[in-house]
Design an enzyme around this catalytic site. Sequence first.
Site, short mmCIF file in Angstrom:
data_model
loop_
_atom_site.label_atom_id
_atom_site.label_comp_id
_atom_site.label_asym_id
_atom_site.label_seq_id
_atom_site.Cartn_x
_atom_site.Cartn_y
_atom_site.Cartn_z
N LYS A 99 154.75 -83.95 33.99
CA LYS A 99 154.18 -84.94 34.90
C LYS A 99 152.65 -84.86 34.98
O LYS A 99 151.98 -85.85 35.26
CB LYS A 99 154.79 -84.79 36.30
CG LYS A 99 156.26 -85.15 36.38
CD LYS A 99 156.51 -86.63 36.20
CE LYS A 99 157.97 -87.00 36.45
NZ LYS A 99 158.22 -88.42 36.10
N GLU A 121 154.58 -91.34 44.73
CA GLU A 121 155.93 -91.08 45.20
C GLU A 121 156.44 -89.86 44.45
O GLU A 121 155.94 -89.55 43.37
CB GLU A 121 156.83 -92.28 44.91
CG GLU A 121 157.35 -92.37 43.47
CD GLU A 121 156.27 -92.56 42.41
OE1 GLU A 121 155.20 -93.09 42.76
OE2 GLU A 121 156.49 -92.16 41.24
N SER A 391 161.26 -80.73 29.29
CA SER A 391 160.23 -81.41 30.07
C SER A 391 159.69 -80.60 31.23
O SER A 391 158.60 -80.88 31.73
CB SER A 391 160.79 -82.75 30.58
OG SER A 391 161.97 -82.53 31.31
#
Lengths: 407, 269
Positions: A99, A121, A391
């Site tokens: 991210k 968010e 990830s």
Amino acid sequence: MIESYIRRQVTDLPDAQGYFGEFGGRFVPETIMPALDELEAAYAEALADPQFHHELSHLQRTYTGRPTPISHAKRLSEALGGAQIYLKREDLAHTGAHKINNALGQGLLAKRMGKRRIIAETGAGQHGVGTATAMALLGLDCHVYMGSVDIRRQQPNVFRMKLLGAEVIPVESGSRTLKDAINEAMRDWVTHVETTFYLLGSALGPHPYPMMVRDFQSVIGFEAREQILEAAGRLPDACIACVGGGSNAIGMFHAFRDDHDTELIGVEAGGRGIESREHAARFADLDISRPGILHGTRSYVMQNSDGQIMETHSVSAGLDYPSVGPEHAHLRQLERAYYTLATDEEALAAFQTLSKTEGIIPALESAHALAEAIKRAPTMPRDSLLLVNLSGRGDKDLDTVIGILGE
Amino acid sequence: MTYRREIQGIAALAAMFARARAQGRAAFMPYFPIGYPTHEESLAVIQALATAGVDGFEIGIPFSDPIADGPTIQAATQIALENGASVRRCLEALRALRRRGIQQPMLLMGYANPLVAYGPERFVLDARAAGADGLIVPDLPPEEAAMFSGSCAREGMALVFMLAPTSDDKRIALAAEAASGFIYVVSLTGITGARKDLPANLTSFIARLRQQTDMPLVLGFGISTTAHAKQVSALTDGFIVGSALVRAGGESVDAARELASAMVKAIRN
């Protein structure tokens, strides 16, 4: 200077209206339409500016720790007795998940645009942590919307965000998960659009977000493609990634789009199984998932016959979302990518397997991708290659896993 | 009623604006969702407002994820969904309201996904047959409206687009070109909900729009008191009261009637 990779476009999509085939677009209240135009123009301008690429690649290298390596999971591959499994180690990126790639990219863009108030968010909290981290680095004011159900199940990440100086705003509406956090962030943006940058965390939402998030995440696939060519001497037979909104998957798939001998496999959250109706498998359960409109984009949406959005379930908060990025819907329609699912149980098993065989505790999201690799590898020849996008790391999930498996 | 249901769709809205203009005021067009506080009570509230002399209606179709709405309408539409509200029931409600004799123009207002799930073309046809005069979809900008615009045009139904204080000249021209019936002017940069004061720059905002379009302008968001109603009545062709009436309707039919009557009176003085 290493390049930021964003420049290496491999597709003309989305089109000028923000569509990937019949998916995408801009379904938002008028109040934020001008802001989307402004964002699109600012992003195009940034892409044309070598300074932007330089700043981003500098941060990728000196702050995130890129390039992240790929690891040959030898013991796991040996135990499965088939394909050789390689892991793209986004768990080793700063903050422990992919991210951060997008948070830094959009954060730099926000700064260029002179917007100092950043909203985001978060579901699992990984995007919230990535954003809070990037905003601490860039000196911008950060507010993160998070469903109160997610706040309960992801306490360590809530604490991390606060420590990083972000305000975490609990969302009490609807199902109190990621979907509702996005609703609330959009309401905030509608209200403060002139001063605020909405740092959306996945490859969804209104154009230009799906394109922009893909571009910022494409560094994953471009690096991995070079790395596997170097490590194994050829391209993988398949790339496997988990798909919630789909940012890590699209970031991996993008670089391999034209490599037609490489299969692209997205893994959705099968939750308690398709029959249970408690899952987030938007492409698997076509009785309750159809093309529709949610959060500004047209894609597959889990909904009842009246078009009301359904609540989803996954053991992994990061995959617990009723829609999916529009480019995935398009890749599926083109049959360029194939989508399958892993249940909670399969993901938990993969979580433990990787921990024991490789000494890597994966995020529960990434464990869904691993579960598919574990299913496929034994059916493939020993010289075949599977590239799995790991990830994120699983520290954030220990409470959840302990709650299910016991100590 | 000085106009009858023989006039429908865009023509009915035009007649409504003409009538209000002749009386030197704006048309008062409340919003109320079907299914709140119960299905039957929502019909009773709408009927009471019609009797109180409002000029037209926005009939709300509840949606699970209403991103343009504030807490009052979010909560009300959530309850409506728990009460079994659906697109189909909203259309039934519209038919029932027409059977009960409501003559005023009624627009349906709902987010895109339930209408898309119903089928855009079929929705427009069924809405028309049920007695709707127009359609407002808050998450459907003109760029994405093709799926509704053809059938609305064929049926003479108004397809209303919104403009906001953030809209630049290009977007004003776009909405003016695409809209039929009227333009819904969002009074402020924000979501729906009652407010103490109207935005200070409202007059200049409306003047900016007037320079670029002859379409009737209907103001919404934040209009909650009789004083607000009086103030905007002098400024626009119409105005919408949502959250304040929804709150009153949640208390009782009488409370909604009283607020609406007071507003009807305020704009006629």
